[in-house]
Design an enzyme around this catalytic site. Sequence first.
Site, short mmCIF file in Angstrom:
data_model
loop_
_atom_site.label_atom_id
_atom_site.label_comp_id
_atom_site.label_asym_id
_atom_site.label_seq_id
_atom_site.Cartn_x
_atom_site.Cartn_y
_atom_site.Cartn_z
N ASP A 177 1.75 -4.84 1.21
CA ASP A 177 0.95 -3.72 1.70
C ASP A 177 1.54 -2.37 1.23
O ASP A 177 2.73 -2.26 0.98
CB ASP A 177 0.90 -3.77 3.23
CG ASP A 177 -0.25 -2.94 3.78
OD1 ASP A 177 -1.17 -2.59 3.02
OD2 ASP A 177 -0.22 -2.63 5.00
N ARG A 183 -1.19 3.80 -0.40
CA ARG A 183 -0.39 4.94 0.05
C ARG A 183 0.64 5.35 -1.01
O ARG A 183 0.92 6.52 -1.19
CB ARG A 183 0.32 4.59 1.38
CG ARG A 183 -0.57 4.76 2.59
CD ARG A 183 0.02 4.11 3.81
NE ARG A 183 -0.24 2.68 3.80
CZ ARG A 183 0.22 1.84 4.72
NH1 ARG A 183 0.99 2.28 5.69
NH2 ARG A 183 -0.09 0.56 4.66
N HIS A 203 -2.32 -0.48 -7.11
CA HIS A 203 -2.52 -1.93 -7.26
C HIS A 203 -1.91 -2.43 -8.57
O HIS A 203 -1.34 -3.52 -8.62
CB HIS A 203 -4.01 -2.27 -7.20
CG HIS A 203 -4.65 -1.93 -5.87
ND1 HIS A 203 -4.08 -2.31 -4.67
CD2 HIS A 203 -5.77 -1.23 -5.55
CE1 HIS A 203 -4.85 -1.87 -3.68
NE2 HIS A 203 -5.86 -1.20 -4.19
N SER A 205 -7.59 -10.08 1.14
CA SER A 205 -8.01 -10.76 2.37
C SER A 205 -9.53 -10.84 2.46
O SER A 205 -10.25 -10.07 1.79
CB SER A 205 -7.46 -10.02 3.59
OG SER A 205 -8.18 -8.82 3.81
N GLU A 220 -11.16 -9.74 4.78
CA GLU A 220 -11.57 -8.43 5.32
C GLU A 220 -11.51 -7.32 4.26
O GLU A 220 -12.18 -6.29 4.39
CB GLU A 220 -10.70 -8.02 6.51
CG GLU A 220 -10.93 -8.83 7.77
CD GLU A 220 -10.44 -10.28 7.69
OE1 GLU A 220 -9.46 -10.54 6.96
OE2 GLU A 220 -11.05 -11.13 8.34
N LEU A 223 9.96 -23.23 -8.09
CA LEU A 223 9.27 -22.36 -7.13
C LEU A 223 7.76 -22.59 -7.21
O LEU A 223 7.20 -22.57 -8.31
CB LEU A 223 9.57 -20.88 -7.44
CG LEU A 223 8.74 -19.84 -6.69
CD1 LEU A 223 9.11 -19.81 -5.20
CD2 LEU A 223 8.92 -18.44 -7.29
N SER A 238 -2.50 -9.23 10.13
CA SER A 238 -3.76 -9.00 9.39
C SER A 238 -4.36 -10.30 8.86
O SER A 238 -4.75 -10.37 7.68
CB SER A 238 -3.55 -7.98 8.26
OG SER A 238 -3.07 -6.76 8.77
C1 IPE Z 1 -3.27 -6.99 4.40
O1 IPE Z 1 -3.26 -5.66 4.14
C2 IPE Z 1 -3.98 -7.73 3.28
C3 IPE Z 1 -3.25 -7.80 2.03
C4 IPE Z 1 -2.02 -7.38 1.82
C5 IPE Z 1 -3.96 -8.42 0.94
P1 IPE Z 1 -4.41 -4.67 4.67
O2 IPE Z 1 -4.05 -3.32 4.19
O3 IPE Z 1 -5.74 -5.20 4.29
O4 IPE Z 1 -4.25 -4.79 6.25
P2 IPE Z 1 -4.69 -3.78 7.42
O5 IPE Z 1 -6.12 -3.42 7.17
O6 IPE Z 1 -3.78 -2.60 7.34
O7 IPE Z 1 -4.46 -4.56 8.69
C1 IPE Z 2 -2.22 -3.76 -0.28
O1 IPE Z 2 -2.23 -2.38 -0.40
C2 IPE Z 2 -3.08 -4.42 -1.32
C3 IPE Z 2 -4.35 -4.95 -0.83
C4 IPE Z 2 -4.72 -5.01 0.42
C5 IPE Z 2 -5.30 -5.42 -1.83
P1 IPE Z 2 -3.34 -1.49 0.32
O2 IPE Z 2 -4.45 -1.28 -0.65
O3 IPE Z 2 -3.71 -2.06 1.63
O4 IPE Z 2 -2.52 -0.14 0.50
P2 IPE Z 2 -2.58 0.83 1.74
O5 IPE Z 2 -2.31 0.02 2.97
O6 IPE Z 2 -3.97 1.42 1.76
O7 IPE Z 2 -1.51 1.84 1.48
MG MG Z 3 -3.03 -1.79 3.53
#
Ligand code: IPE
Ligand code: IPE
Ligand code: MG
Length: 240
Positions: free
Chosen positions: A16, A20, A33, A61, A63, A134, A194
């Site tokens: 995650d 940001r 990304h 995910s 979501e 692995l 999540s």
């Molecule tokens: C969790 O991160 C999903 C992945 C890392 C793929 P999110 O950024 O989607 O989770 P929330 O929305 O902060 O809970």
């Molecule tokens: C995690 O980073 C990657 C995915 C969920 C695909 P985010 O895209 O959720 O990054 P933040 O949480 O918005 O910083």
């Molecule tokens: Mg995130």
Amino acid sequence: MTDISDIPAHIGFIMDGNGRWATAKGMPRKFGHEAGARTFENIVESCRDLGIRYATFYAFSTENKSRPKDEIDALMLLFDRYADDIFRRIKNGETKTYENVRIRFVGDLSYFSEKRRKSISDIENINSDKEIRLTVCIALNYGGRNEIVNAVNRFISANPGKTVSEKSISENLYAPDVPDPDLIIRTAGEMRLSNFLLWQSAYAEFYATPVFWPDFSENDLKKAIESYSKRTRKFGGISK
Ligand code: IPE
Ligand code: IPE
Ligand code: MG
């Protein structure tokens, strides 16, 4: 590291903070990304070299489909580019990263186009005859609740009239032969699952770090393993 003998067999990574990380640098989220995909490769290598047997990476995910279309498109484009690149590098023996590594995918893959599913199965099959140190599971269009519902439905349709048990659910998950995670690491400071490996993480140790995923390093991984190695897992029993 304090106790190298207590290396977790299976680590789950909630990758995650890509967005940001990019925003803090004044860049569009998709740069985060892309940087996150490079970190994924570094951490795959570190896991293999540290003797981790299984690593599951939460990449997309169920979501995450609620994000704006341009972000989903950027993520899918990135996936396609990486999938081609990984396949080519492994096939041509051009990569150290995936030596002795097997890649699998977990999640509802029926969401993806036939072309994308073909590149997924090409990657899953490419290292299968090598010595595997692995196993990497990439969680794509993955949701823990979705996985449990899917497992129950699979069991019921194969065994009409039978009662569902913990064993029958475990046996019908996306990767039933992969042991439950010992340690779940989440970057970017959030303290939630999540919808990640809900069934499997019943007794996983949780480790959160404020580091954004693109900055997560082998050293950060070692810190997480060190924290894990100092914990007492009780599984509902009493400490020895
Ligand atoms: C969790 O991160 C999903 C992945 C890392 C793929 P999110 O950024 O989607 O989770 P929330 O929305 O902060 O809970
Ligand atoms: C995690 O980073 C990657 C995915 C969920 C695909 P985010 O895209 O959720 O990054 P933040 O949480 O918005 O910083
Ligand atoms: Mg995130």
